[in-house]
Design a protein around this motif. Sequence first.
Motif, PDB file in Angstrom:
ATOM      1  N   VAL A  12      45.681 -74.107  54.654  1.00 44.78           N
ATOM      2  CA  VAL A  12      44.969 -74.975  53.701  1.00 44.78           C
ATOM      3  C   VAL A  12      44.692 -76.357  54.270  1.00 44.78           C
ATOM      4  O   VAL A  12      44.106 -77.209  53.589  1.00 44.78           O
ATOM      5  N   VAL A  13      45.122 -76.617  55.497  1.00 46.69           N
ATOM      6  CA  VAL A  13      44.879 -77.926  56.118  1.00 46.69           C
ATOM      7  C   VAL A  13      43.522 -77.903  56.802  1.00 46.69           C
ATOM      8  O   VAL A  13      43.267 -77.067  57.671  1.00 46.69           O
ATOM      9  N   GLU A  14      42.651 -78.812  56.378  1.00 51.51           N
ATOM     10  CA  GLU A  14      41.335 -78.888  57.007  1.00 51.51           C
ATOM     11  C   GLU A  14      41.374 -79.838  58.195  1.00 51.51           C
ATOM     12  O   GLU A  14      41.053 -79.471  59.320  1.00 51.51           O
ATOM     13  N   ASP A  15      41.785 -81.062  57.951  1.00 48.58           N
ATOM     14  CA  ASP A  15      41.843 -82.036  59.047  1.00 48.58           C
ATOM     15  C   ASP A  15      42.676 -83.226  58.582  1.00 48.58           C
ATOM     16  O   ASP A  15      42.221 -84.039  57.786  1.00 48.58           O
ATOM     17  N   ILE A  16      43.894 -83.307  59.055  1.00 48.75           N
ATOM     18  CA  ILE A  16      44.744 -84.445  58.690  1.00 48.75           C
ATOM     19  C   ILE A  16      45.414 -84.991  59.942  1.00 48.75           C
ATOM     20  O   ILE A  16      45.577 -84.287  60.949  1.00 48.75           O
ATOM     21  N   SER A  17      45.812 -86.247  59.864  1.00 49.69           N
ATOM     22  CA  SER A  17      46.505 -86.891  60.967  1.00 49.69           C
ATOM     23  C   SER A  17      47.556 -87.832  60.404  1.00 49.69           C
ATOM     24  O   SER A  17      47.266 -88.639  59.514  1.00 49.69           O
ATOM     25  N   LEU A  18      48.776 -87.703  60.893  1.00 50.17           N
ATOM     26  CA  LEU A  18      49.881 -88.535  60.426  1.00 50.17           C
ATOM     27  C   LEU A  18      50.275 -89.517  61.514  1.00 50.17           C
ATOM     28  O   LEU A  18      50.394 -89.150  62.683  1.00 50.17           O
ATOM     29  N   GLN A  19      50.475 -90.764  61.117  1.00 57.41           N
ATOM     30  CA  GLN A  19      51.054 -91.761  62.007  1.00 57.41           C
ATOM     31  C   GLN A  19      52.486 -91.983  61.546  1.00 57.41           C
ATOM     32  O   GLN A  19      52.712 -92.412  60.410  1.00 57.41           O
ATOM     33  N   LEU A  20      53.445 -91.665  62.402  1.00 60.57           N
ATOM     34  CA  LEU A  20      54.860 -91.722  62.025  1.00 60.57           C
ATOM     35  C   LEU A  20      55.540 -92.912  62.690  1.00 60.57           C
ATOM     36  O   LEU A  20      55.229 -93.275  63.833  1.00 60.57           O
ATOM     37  N   GLN A 502      59.402 -95.300  55.360  1.00 62.09           N
ATOM     38  CA  GLN A 502      57.994 -94.935  55.230  1.00 62.09           C
ATOM     39  C   GLN A 502      57.897 -93.731  54.317  1.00 62.09           C
ATOM     40  O   GLN A 502      58.692 -92.796  54.421  1.00 62.09           O
ATOM     41  N   GLN A 503      56.928 -93.756  53.389  1.00 61.07           N
ATOM     42  CA  GLN A 503      56.753 -92.613  52.494  1.00 61.07           C
ATOM     43  C   GLN A 503      55.323 -92.118  52.579  1.00 61.07           C
ATOM     44  O   GLN A 503      54.367 -92.872  52.459  1.00 61.07           O
ATOM     45  N   LEU A 504      55.201 -90.778  52.834  1.00 62.02           N
ATOM     46  CA  LEU A 504      53.897 -90.131  52.918  1.00 62.02           C
ATOM     47  C   LEU A 504      53.757 -89.165  51.753  1.00 62.02           C
ATOM     48  O   LEU A 504      54.678 -88.384  51.484  1.00 62.02           O
ATOM     49  N   GLN A 505      52.629 -89.237  51.089  1.00 62.76           N
ATOM     50  CA  GLN A 505      52.389 -88.348  49.944  1.00 62.76           C
ATOM     51  C   GLN A 505      51.409 -87.250  50.339  1.00 62.76           C
ATOM     52  O   GLN A 505      50.337 -87.516  50.871  1.00 62.76           O
ATOM     53  N   VAL A 506      51.818 -86.016  50.066  1.00 60.36           N
ATOM     54  CA  VAL A 506      50.974 -84.856  50.348  1.00 60.36           C
ATOM     55  C   VAL A 506      50.411 -84.368  49.020  1.00 60.36           C
ATOM     56  O   VAL A 506      51.154 -84.185  48.045  1.00 60.36           O
ATOM     57  N   SER A 507      49.098 -84.139  49.007  1.00 62.06           N
ATOM     58  CA  SER A 507      48.466 -83.653  47.761  1.00 62.06           C
ATOM     59  C   SER A 507      47.475 -82.549  48.094  1.00 62.06           C
ATOM     60  O   SER A 507      46.885 -82.522  49.178  1.00 62.06           O
ATOM     61  N   LYS A 508      47.315 -81.637  47.135  1.00 63.29           N
ATOM     62  CA  LYS A 508      46.387 -80.515  47.312  1.00 63.29           C
ATOM     63  C   LYS A 508      45.128 -80.787  46.501  1.00 63.29           C
ATOM     64  O   LYS A 508      45.198 -81.147  45.325  1.00 63.29           O
ATOM     65  N   ILE A 519      46.848 -86.262  52.943  1.00 57.00           N
ATOM     66  CA  ILE A 519      48.107 -86.986  53.104  1.00 57.00           C
ATOM     67  C   ILE A 519      47.801 -88.468  53.234  1.00 57.00           C
ATOM     68  O   ILE A 519      46.803 -88.853  53.851  1.00 57.00           O
ATOM     69  N   ALA A 520      48.648 -89.275  52.624  1.00 60.59           N
ATOM     70  CA  ALA A 520      48.402 -90.716  52.644  1.00 60.59           C
ATOM     71  C   ALA A 520      49.726 -91.457  52.733  1.00 60.59           C
ATOM     72  O   ALA A 520      50.729 -91.041  52.139  1.00 60.59           O
ATOM     73  N   GLU A 521      49.703 -92.550  53.493  1.00 57.68           N
ATOM     74  CA  GLU A 521      50.889 -93.413  53.532  1.00 57.68           C
ATOM     75  C   GLU A 521      50.826 -94.345  52.330  1.00 57.68           C
ATOM     76  O   GLU A 521      49.782 -94.958  52.041  1.00 57.68           O
ATOM     77  N   LEU A 522      51.937 -94.439  51.623  1.00 57.50           N
ATOM     78  CA  LEU A 522      51.975 -95.211  50.369  1.00 57.50           C
ATOM     79  C   LEU A 522      52.457 -96.629  50.620  1.00 57.50           C
ATOM     80  O   LEU A 522      53.407 -96.856  51.388  1.00 57.50           O
TER      81      LEU A 522
END
Length: 557
Positions: A12-20, A502-508, A519-522
């Motif tokens: 279900v992931v189309e295109d996401i990128s996380l900065q950790l 750091q908190q990242l929120q994942v949503s469908k 996904i978004a950094e809050l």
Amino acid sequence: MLIRLSVRHLAVVEDISLQLKPGMTSLTGETGAGKSMLVDALGLVLGDRADSNMVRQGAERAEIEAAFDISANPALSDWLTDNELDDDEQCHLRRTISRDGRSKGYINGRQVTLSQLKQVGELSIDIHGQHAHQSLLRPETQRELVDIVAGNRSLLKQLRQHYREWQQNQQQLAALKEQANQGQARQELLAYQVDEMAAFALTNDKIQDCLQQQQQLANAAELMQSSENALQTIFDQEDGAAYDLIGIAVRDLEKLQDVEPRFTNIVETLNSALINLDESASSLRHYLDHSELDPQRLEDVEQELSQLHDLARKHHVDIEQLPDHFQALSDELAQLSSASQNLEAIEQQVAAGREACLAVCQQIRQNRQQCISDLSKQITSSIQQLAMPAGKVEFVITPYADGEFAEHGADHVQLKVTTNPGQPAGDLAKIASGGELARISLAIQVVTAGQRTVPTLIFDEVDVGIGGGVAEIVGQHLRLLASSQQVICVTHLPQVAAQAHQQLQVSKKLTADNTHIEIAELDHSERIEEIARMLGGMQLTQTTRLHAEEMLGQVHP
């Protein structure tokens, strides 16, 4: 440390990128939003088995990339250098999975095997899945846990090497013993055959000479008569001997050489023929002078040939093959004769290998015994904080019987637990309930995480079944770990999420014909909203928002 994870066209992931970032990161979101999909993606880029069904509908391939900061990871840096994959202190991994089932892996732009990706994973990340507590029931997991804390990694590597060499020598010894048992009768037969054939002093020259002598002696009368006739024709015949006739021709032609110069070459050729005829006649006279009929010698030679033919038939070879056959039997006999010496040498190697294994096993046992008391106390203290006030764990080490050992040592390592007052310690699988097992497992992961050398720890919903004040303690433990290692935690507990740096929120997101996750950094205010949702569900109230703000304020004043 993991600094970036990018995923394209995976399920279900189309295109996401996380900065950790360093410290503790929490991934939150509603149930089914796809939080664990990110952990799965990380597992894939680190060499987990892939399936073409993972490729997003409508895409030709899925692609996962991960970037690591290796400045504080000398083990990974050295591995990259040793494998000629280093690139200015970077570690960039890439994995592609095609719809046709093909999969490729890359490290710093160079194609590598999945095994190499896994080796990078072992040096960079520990992933604790949401069902990891089940593995704690296995004796090998309990043993590995003690060995991590005991610092037995290098000793276990050394033991594995000794153990494999010992096993190889044992297999060779067993083969030699079987060969010796089966070869005893063969060796006796070979010794008899070699002695029998050695009496003939067999060589290829001797066989050929014997065959030739038999032919010459059997035809001696005919050979002598033919030689006499030839000598007469060439030289001794009074009227018309070849030598005389050619001599007359030479003299006639010599008289006319001045008239016909071309006769000169002919005369020279005929003179050469005269010389050859003279030499041939001398050879024939010498042959006749030294030849005689010798029936006794013929009988002796034919008797020897008869014995050689009998020997050849006995060994099912031709008479000309006897020398090579004799050499082959001699070589086989020598090999069997030396087998006993090889057997003794291998027996000594097996004994020495066993002693080497036992010596390392003893060091491993000492390290295990030295660490289990403190380890048991630390885990006991941790589980008592996790709503198990009467909980107690202890590790019991029992040496194998009769000097037995394996490539992991010579001990049974058992984790025993008490969950209620007055109960004796018992086997973990029989004593602990599912919830208790999850808490014990989490306590162990927290206590031992500092003993691991990898810089990044990932916890994928390992806090299932925990809530209230216990959840807050879990969050505090994870944040404490984050002071020395990067901690990434997929969680549904607001008490744990609030502890993160750091908190990242994942949503469908659902559309008419597709589904994908974002996904978004809050920021701080967004974190309040997300933690309030985790506290109170979809209907947010001012009370839950205040509670969420208070939770964050206690950790991030």
